[in-house]
Design a protein around this motif. Structure first.
Motif, PDB file in Angstrom:
ATOM      1  N   GLN A   8      41.366  37.825  31.647  1.00  0.00           N
ATOM      2  CA  GLN A   8      41.505  37.374  32.857  1.00  0.00           C
ATOM      3  C   GLN A   8      40.575  36.583  33.517  1.00  0.00           C
ATOM      4  O   GLN A   8      39.295  37.119  33.312  1.00  0.00           O
ATOM      5  N   SER A  25      36.826  37.083  38.281  1.00  0.00           N
ATOM      6  CA  SER A  25      35.493  37.244  38.936  1.00  0.00           C
ATOM      7  C   SER A  25      34.972  35.686  38.854  1.00  0.00           C
ATOM      8  O   SER A  25      35.008  34.988  37.910  1.00  0.00           O
ATOM      9  N   GLY A  71      30.813  36.207  43.174  1.00  0.00           N
ATOM     10  CA  GLY A  71      30.976  37.857  43.386  1.00  0.00           C
ATOM     11  C   GLY A  71      32.474  38.047  42.943  1.00  0.00           C
ATOM     12  O   GLY A  71      33.308  37.229  42.928  1.00  0.00           O
ATOM     13  N   SER A  88      33.813  41.504  43.357  1.00  0.00           N
ATOM     14  CA  SER A  88      34.364  42.457  44.403  1.00  0.00           C
ATOM     15  C   SER A  88      35.211  41.668  45.444  1.00  0.00           C
ATOM     16  O   SER A  88      36.442  42.353  45.517  1.00  0.00           O
ATOM     17  N   SER A  92      36.098  38.969  29.677  1.00  0.00           N
ATOM     18  CA  SER A  92      36.001  39.563  28.463  1.00  0.00           C
ATOM     19  C   SER A  92      36.709  38.799  27.374  1.00  0.00           C
ATOM     20  O   SER A  92      37.949  38.510  27.554  1.00  0.00           O
ATOM     21  N   LEU A 110      31.884  49.405  37.055  1.00  0.00           N
ATOM     22  CA  LEU A 110      32.015  47.976  37.495  1.00  0.00           C
ATOM     23  C   LEU A 110      33.426  47.246  37.192  1.00  0.00           C
ATOM     24  O   LEU A 110      34.171  46.780  37.886  1.00  0.00           O
ATOM     25  N   MET A 140      34.182  49.512  45.587  1.00  0.00           N
ATOM     26  CA  MET A 140      35.730  49.098  46.074  1.00  0.00           C
ATOM     27  C   MET A 140      36.706  49.956  45.920  1.00  0.00           C
ATOM     28  O   MET A 140      37.799  50.071  46.831  1.00  0.00           O
ATOM     29  N   GLU A 172      36.893  48.081  57.199  1.00  0.00           N
ATOM     30  CA  GLU A 172      35.414  47.444  57.338  1.00  0.00           C
ATOM     31  C   GLU A 172      35.599  46.282  58.112  1.00  0.00           C
ATOM     32  O   GLU A 172      36.421  45.525  57.750  1.00  0.00           O
TER      33      GLU A 172
END
Ligand SMILES: Cc1cc2nc3c(=O)[nH]c(=O)nc-3n(C[C@H](O)[C@H](O)[C@H](O)COP(=O)(O)OP(=O)(O)OC[C@H]3O[C@@H](n4cnc5c(N)ncnc54)[C@H](O)[C@@H]3O)c2cc1C
Length: 412
Positions: free
Chosen positions: A128, A131, A135, A137, A163, A371, A378, A393
């Motif tokens: 994947q 990220s 950042g 998140s 990964s 994480l 999150m 938020e």
């Protein structure tokens, strides 16, 4: 054609495994997906090819895409039988449990026929590219960009923490294709061949010596239109689908996994063995700690089952997958702490002649479980806003063209 009974299937799997795959040694370390390199990737491909030739690969994938079209209980039975054998576990996450179901949901017929059988045959490992250095998140804040030049999209930017990218074949990559649109509406999901001109893959050396995380740099990488996964500028919908499968997989609910981990990495028996080896099994504090883990694991298993059934029956929204995901993360951290405490000083110091303890490394790595696949914060945001319906938020980037959003990284 008469469907083979579960018992007959189990027996056939048991016989084949005994005759064809190497058994793991009794003291084999539990698989945790770390310290993986090129040799492990090659071995996983060999093993997956063996499973395919024997008809034990892709058990729950549809037959037309190279699978066996079986129900999840067959996959569970195979996993139970295969627990003490060497298995191609590297294919589980993200190839089989996250990316394959996303392609099944969103892919064109050509994409499904091109890639799913190749995964099941053990020819394609996937990663994947989500990220970014700015950042992970804020996934919808991606600034890696893809611009259409009339023939192809040209990909520019950087992804990180991917990964296994250095020894994998394809990636799913979220990139910004419309800078005039608001944040969530200018993204597109692409299928990207990893090893090609314009893609630089750098492995990130970790403190434990491993290097399975990578950072990639893209310099005008051409991506054909046919490699768009989902719709152009609707990549957020594709990402949601991917995240749904990621949450299901990390909750342990995916029917596409190729067996469970060779030895389950989270059995209470392991802790009991450890306590006995350290001569602490009569220590009432140690017994309390083991009992606590037993309770947490029981609750985790029941939470997974409850939420999986709730989502399937539409009694719960798909975002509820964040609940077992959060619980699993917190549980993983607690278990590492408990293991470390039971192991005592031997987890940080050992005699030269002894093999080093993995407990210390696992302890240092434990925060990763809070994480990977989205941080616990999150997950809490998702639960509060999208499961419980609490207010969202505040966000300074809502409702304005993304090119006007203030950021501290350069964009193309
Ligand atoms: C084992 C592992 C495997 C991974 N594999 C991959 C992979 O294959 N591909 C990939 O793309 N990524 C991968 N990642 C990266 C992972 O997705 C990110 O680490 C994660 O999304 C967090 O992003 P970040 O590290 O950039 O932290 P940031 O996004 O910078 O966040 C830093 C901290 O701030 C908190 N935070 C941020 N925003 C908010 C908010 N709105 N409210 C409350 N708290 C907030 C976060 O929770 C975190 O604690 C992997 C990570 C791990 C640990």
């Amino acid at each position: 054609m008469v469907m083979e009974s579960l018992d007959a299937f189990r027996q056939r799997a048991r016989d084949w495994l005994a005759g064809n795959l190497p058994r793991l040694p009794a003291d084999a370390q539990p698989w945790n997906g770390m310290r993986v390199g090129t040799d492990e990737a090659r071995r996983a491909k060999e093993l997956q090819a063996l499973l395919f030739e024997a008809g034990f690969a892709g058990l729950c994938f549809p037959k037309e895409y190279g699978g066996q079209g079986l129900a999840p209980e067959y996959q569970r039975a195979f996993g139970e039988e295969a627990q003490s054998y060497e298995m191609p576990l590297l294919f589980n996450t993200p190839t089989f449990t996250i990316i394959a179901p996303t392609i099944l949901d969103l892919g064109t017929e050509a994409q499904k026929r091109r890639h799913l059988p190749a995964m099941i045959r053990g020819e394609e490992l996937w990663v994947q590219f989500m990220s970014e250095p700015s950042g992970g998140s804020d996934l919808a804040g991606a600034i890696t960009s893809a611009k259409f030049d009339g023939d192809n999209y040209l990909l520019n930017g950087s992804k990180i923490w991917s990964s296994y990218a250095a020894f994998s074949d394809y990636a799913i990559c979220l990139a910004r294709t419309d800078w005039d649109a608001v944040k969530h509406q200018g993204l597109t999901m692409f299928i990207v061949k990893i090893h090609q001109p314009g893609v630089e893959v750098n492995q990130i050396r970790q403190s434990d010596g491993g290097a399975e995380f990578c950072q990639e740099f893209f310099d005008d990488v051409p991506i054909p239109l046919e490699n768009v996964l989902g719709k152009v500028n609707d990549g957020w919908t594709s990402a949601q689908r991917l995240l749904f499968h990621e949450r299901s997989a990390s909750g342990g609910a995916s029917p596409y996994a190729v067996g469970v981990s060779g030895r389950r990495r989270d059995t209470v028996e392991d802790l009991v063995r450890l306590a006995r080896a350290r001569e602490r099994s009569d220590d009432s504090h140690v017994r309390d700690l083991i009992a606590e883990i037993h309770v947490l694991q029981t609750v985790q298993a029941q939470t997974i089952e409850r939420v999986t059934k709730g989502i399937a029956s539409q009694g719960l929204p798909p975002t509820s997958g964040a609940v077992p995901r959060l619980f699993g993360s917190l549980n993983g951290v607690r278990r590492s702490d408990v293991t470390f405490e039971i192991a005592g000083t031997e987890s940080i110091a050992w005699e030269r002649a002894d093999s080093p303890s993995t407990v210390g490394n696992d302890y240092i790595f434990r925060q990763a479980w809070s994480l990977g696949g989205g941080s616990v914060e999150m997950q809490r945001n998702i639960i509060s806003e999208r499961v419980l319906g609490m207010p969202r938020e505040a966000a300074a980037d809502r409702g304005i063209p993304f090119k006007e959003v203030r950021r501290n990284a350069p964009s193309k």
